[in-house]
Design a protein around this motif. Sequence first.
Motif, PDB file in Angstrom:
ATOM      1  N   VAL A 155       1.042  -1.007   0.032  1.00 63.26           N
ATOM      2  CA  VAL A 155      -0.019   0.081  -0.039  1.00 63.26           C
ATOM      3  C   VAL A 155       0.842   1.293   0.040  1.00 63.26           C
ATOM      4  N   PHE A 156       1.934   1.250   0.743  1.00 63.28           N
ATOM      5  CA  PHE A 156       2.626   2.337   0.891  1.00 63.28           C
ATOM      6  C   PHE A 156       3.619   2.547  -0.457  1.00 63.28           C
ATOM      7  N   TRP A 157       3.802   1.459  -1.080  1.00 58.93           N
ATOM      8  CA  TRP A 157       4.607   1.535  -2.151  1.00 58.93           C
ATOM      9  C   TRP A 157       3.772   2.125  -3.625  1.00 58.93           C
ATOM     10  N   LEU A 158       2.263   1.746  -3.385  1.00 60.17           N
ATOM     11  CA  LEU A 158       1.371   2.037  -4.203  1.00 60.17           C
ATOM     12  C   LEU A 158       1.208   3.601  -3.974  1.00 60.17           C
ATOM     13  N   ALA A 159       1.026   4.228  -2.907  1.00 61.55           N
ATOM     14  CA  ALA A 159       0.821   5.767  -2.433  1.00 61.55           C
ATOM     15  C   ALA A 159       1.980   6.386  -2.986  1.00 61.55           C
ATOM     16  N   VAL A 160       3.404   6.051  -2.912  1.00 58.11           N
ATOM     17  CA  VAL A 160       4.402   6.754  -3.344  1.00 58.11           C
ATOM     18  C   VAL A 160       4.519   6.797  -4.876  1.00 58.11           C
TER      19      VAL A 160
END
Length: 468
Positions: A155-160
Amino acid sequence: MENHEGSLSKRIVPNSGDLMQRSMSHASSHFCDLELELEDDDYDDDATLPDIEEGRDEYEKPDPVPLPFPLPPAKSKREKPKPPPSSRLSVILLDQGLFTVYKRLFVVSLAVNITLLILAATGNIGYARKRPALFSIGNILALTLSRSEAVLRVVFWLAVNCLGWSWVPLRLKTMTTSLLQSLGGIHSSCGISAVAWLIYALVLTLKHRENTSPEIIGVASAILSLLVLSCLLWAFVILTFSYDPTTDSYSKEIGSRLIKNQEFWLTVVITILIILPWITVRRVPVRISSPSGHASIIKFAGGIKAGILGRISPSPFSEWHAFGIISDGKDEHMMLAGAVGDFTKSLVANPPSHLWVRQVHFAGLPYLTNMYNRILLVATGSGICVFLSFLLQPCSAEVCLLGHPKEKVIIHDTAVLGRPNVSQMSVDAAKRWGAEVVIVTSNPEGSRDVVDACKASGIAAFGPIWDS
């Protein structure tokens, strides 16, 4: 500049110029004893992990450059002593505000579940009344997802990668950061809701006990009394869907009946998410050194992306400890562990040759640095460790680091200038740097003060929350 050009533009901002010198104060047992010289106004891109480990003066110059940021007035040495630390409950309810994103998510999630539960109990939603266990398991799935380190890493990777572009509105970025930082509100709320739905399921089961079996009632009661939802969930699902009330027996065709039920598939997903971190546990060789009796440096093979944290343990069945990772993104990474507990003290006194690690590292708030264009990082004490990777490897954001490590890495000498007003320094630095957002790592009170001061000045700021 475009956000994804891999800019190496970084700046370390000292707190004083002519008065910059080492403090003679004693080392704190709560912070690392590692002497890192972060006193130069211009970052040296040739600095490496060995430089940091050995405390080399790669960052120093004979004549420090005058400060780009004026020093705010230091707090008076005669100021009244600080009140005792607030209790955990008061921090939750008062210190961090009554309308935080965490509490909003908690209230909204709980309100939705309570509303559905009331409608089910009053017969307005027949599906929920017939399948309360499904809603309980659904809440367990939601709380598991909100805490799964593997899922949150994605999720964090997608957000970035989706929002880390210069044309994305800053408001959307800060809203996303607030949401990701506060997912614990959903976790807590869904935990309460899962128990509420399970109680409702048990009430209905007892009300219609002629259509159930003693085993189902016993298992459901045990789940509620022990609150070991994930351990007994499979037993509850299997017994429930294999029992045939018409024959008062358990069907032998349990497999075909299970795969047709939503509860089964939700339980499968929950089980996978719970097991996933544990199947990546490995015993790996480590190199541990202790610059002093107050901290240890734990070195591992393999580079790690900036902003990532990891967990280590002396045994796969004992408690796990999370630390920020320092890495140049190349051949190795390391953790800095202050000797403040039994495990961390043992690393200094009797350093092991191997440690257990979870190979699925997880992303924390610092990882979202990559989502912005210009950002101010504020660190006190050993909190600076989590930010060092942004100085050692390329970062998509232009990073400015305002460091005030305690006792050993001295930029602002408290013996000469008194205790600095870190909050005001952060506001001034953010304005002069043109930072879109400020991220701080400090103790709870320090983080709160910096965040509040920045927000009062119209600057988006984030720091650890009470359940970080």
